[in-house]
Design an enzyme around this catalytic site. Structure first.
Site, PDB file in Angstrom:
ATOM      1  N   ASP A 156       0.748  -1.261   0.020  1.00 51.87           N
ATOM      2  CA  ASP A 156       0.072  -0.046  -0.186  1.00 51.87           C
ATOM      3  C   ASP A 156       1.055   1.162  -0.045  1.00 51.87           C
ATOM      4  OD1 ASP A 156      -2.724   1.682   0.435  1.00 51.87           O
ATOM      5  OD2 ASP A 156      -1.879   1.852   2.522  1.00 51.87           O
ATOM      6  N   SER A 157       0.252   2.271  -0.250  1.00 54.13           N
ATOM      7  CA  SER A 157       1.042   3.559  -0.275  1.00 54.13           C
ATOM      8  C   SER A 157       1.537   3.886   1.186  1.00 54.13           C
ATOM      9  CB  SER A 157       0.050   4.760  -0.425  1.00 54.13           C
ATOM     10  OG  SER A 157      -0.846   5.010   0.285  1.00 54.13           O
ATOM     11  N   CYS A 167      -4.553  -1.822  -1.786  1.00 53.04           N
ATOM     12  CA  CYS A 167      -4.670  -0.130  -2.087  1.00 53.04           C
ATOM     13  C   CYS A 167      -5.683  -0.180  -2.998  1.00 53.04           C
ATOM     14  CB  CYS A 167      -3.344   0.308  -2.316  1.00 53.04           C
ATOM     15  SG  CYS A 167      -3.380   1.875  -2.619  1.00 53.04           S
ATOM     16  N   GLU A 187      -1.969   8.662   8.469  1.00 57.46           N
ATOM     17  CA  GLU A 187      -0.488   8.328   8.627  1.00 57.46           C
ATOM     18  C   GLU A 187       0.407   9.049   9.518  1.00 57.46           C
ATOM     19  OE1 GLU A 187       1.823   6.455   6.469  1.00 57.46           O
ATOM     20  OE2 GLU A 187      -0.278   5.626   5.580  1.00 57.46           O
ATOM     21  N   CYS A 241     -11.111   3.196   0.811  1.00 59.51           N
ATOM     22  CA  CYS A 241      -9.724   3.313   0.741  1.00 59.51           C
ATOM     23  C   CYS A 241      -9.462   2.614   2.026  1.00 59.51           C
ATOM     24  CB  CYS A 241      -9.200   5.046   0.898  1.00 59.51           C
ATOM     25  SG  CYS A 241      -7.457   5.095   1.446  1.00 59.51           S
ATOM     26  N   THR A 242      -8.158   1.926   1.765  1.00 59.15           N
ATOM     27  CA  THR A 242      -7.793   0.866   2.918  1.00 59.15           C
ATOM     28  C   THR A 242      -7.495   1.496   4.125  1.00 59.15           C
ATOM     29  OG1 THR A 242      -5.680   0.611   1.910  1.00 59.15           O
ATOM     30  CG2 THR A 242      -7.322  -1.006   1.591  1.00 59.15           C
ATOM     31  N   HIS A 243      -7.115   2.967   4.137  1.00 63.72           N
ATOM     32  CA  HIS A 243      -6.724   3.726   5.455  1.00 63.72           C
ATOM     33  C   HIS A 243      -7.996   3.978   6.311  1.00 63.72           C
ATOM     34  CE1 HIS A 243      -2.942   4.581   3.391  1.00 63.72           C
ATOM     35  NE2 HIS A 243      -2.449   5.194   4.639  1.00 63.72           N
TER      36      HIS A 243
HETATM   37  N1  DGL Z   1      -4.956   3.003   1.159  1.00 61.12           N
HETATM   38  C1  DGL Z   1      -4.876   3.566  -0.403  1.00 61.12           C
HETATM   39  C2  DGL Z   1      -6.212   3.217  -0.820  1.00 61.12           C
HETATM   40  O1  DGL Z   1      -6.811   2.166  -0.477  1.00 61.12           O
HETATM   41  C3  DGL Z   1      -4.575   5.192  -0.079  1.00 61.12           C
HETATM   42  C4  DGL Z   1      -4.332   5.687  -1.081  1.00 61.12           C
HETATM   43  C5  DGL Z   1      -3.308   6.888  -0.933  1.00 61.12           C
HETATM   44  O2  DGL Z   1      -2.195   6.777  -0.777  1.00 61.12           O
HETATM   45  O3  DGL Z   1      -3.781   8.047  -1.389  1.00 61.12           O
HETATM   46  O4  DGL Z   1      -6.442   3.838  -1.687  1.00 61.12           O
END
Ligand code: DGL
Length: 272
Positions: free
Chosen positions: A12-13, A75, A154, A186-188
């Site tokens: 993921d990012s 992600c 983050e 979004c996984t966050h």
């Molecule tokens: N967790 C990422 C997602 O599911 C985050 C994306 C981001 O870094 O903007 O989209």
């Protein structure tokens, strides 16, 4: 060559994919997991597609070099920008990607109004458009690009007044329109569940794809005969970051992610 003893590779990012890792680890406790957080480049969401592809490719290459037997693109943003392309570039590698859980939300909605929170690149991606075309024609889908939330998470700001204020801005129009399901695209975002609940109350359903992705990982391992042969065993989890190792270790603890070693990941990528 993929080896059944290798780890499940996930990226993921940043720490977002940890919300998927939790489900993967619960469902497949015997598997080792190598989780890569590309925190030197977070967020991905506002970046152009070409750039996200380069980053996703670099992350994939790194995970494969560590022996990953399957790559989970944990992600939505990287899946939107790069999943199809990755599958074409690496035809022998099994990939599991993700798309916001619009389908179950649309099916289960009673009010006929569904909210969707996601990053700009996810909202623009074909994967989402196809799911919307196929499964969300009968509902009103309120698509909200949620700038800034990933950055707050983050930093570990899960309950700051600023994060709450942003959530109110994004969620109030959904509540006013009578949305009964909100898709965390979004996984966050699942890390913000408690704060989101404070805004939307107890009855609105929050839907994310983490569990479905874990089930898909299990199916893909079976399909490719890649389950770890040494079961029963307890799989090891390793977290790696292109950013600051101490910061990632703090987040893993703060977010109550499964315990594991935390290390640095260094690789070249021609992207700012
Ligand atoms: N967790 C990422 C997602 O599911 C985050 C994306 C981001 O870094 O903007 O989209």
């Amino acid at each position: 060559m993929t080896n059944a003893r290798g780890p499940i590779g996930m990226f993921d990012s940043g720490i977002g994919g940890g919300t998927v890792l939790r489900h993967v680890h619960r469902l497949l406790p015997a598997e080792d997991i190598l989780y890569l957080a590309d925190q030197a480049h977070v967020p991905y969401g506002p970046r152009p597609r070409e750039e996200i592809r380069l980053l996703a490719q670099a992350a994939t290459e790194w995970l494969l070099a560590q022996g990953a037997k399957v790559i989970v693109v944990a992600c939505n943003t990287a899946s939107a920008a790069a999943l199809r392309w990755l599958r074409r570039e690496y035809p022998n590698v099994p990939f599991v990607g993700m798309v916001p859980a619009v389908k179950p939300a649309a099916r289960q909605s009673k009010s006929g109004v569904v909210g969707l929170m996601a990053t700009p690149a996810t909202m623009q991606g074909e994967l989402l458009q196809e799911v919307v075309q196929e499964w969300a024609q009968g509902v009103q889908l309120l698509q909200q690009v949620c700038h800034g939330l990933v950055e707050h998470i983050e930093k570990g700001e899960l309950d700051s007044p600023k994060t709450l204020a942003l959530l109110r801005t994004y969620l109030t129009p959904m509540l006013n329109a009578n949305a009964d399901h909100i898709v965390l695209g979004c996984t966050h975002y699942p890390y913000l569940e408690a704060l989101i609940r404070r805004v939307v109350g107890p009855t609105v359903h929050l839907v994310d794809a983490g569990e479905a992705v874990a089930r898909q990982v299990a199916r893909v391992l079976d399909e490719h005969h890649l389950r770890h042969p040494g079961t029963p065993r307890n799989g090891h989890i390793t977290y790696a970051t292109t950013g600051d190792v101490a910061h990632l270790a703090t987040l893993v603890e703060r977010l109550h992610l499964p315990a594991g070693a935390v290390q640095s990941a260094t690789y070249a990528v021609s992207c700012a």
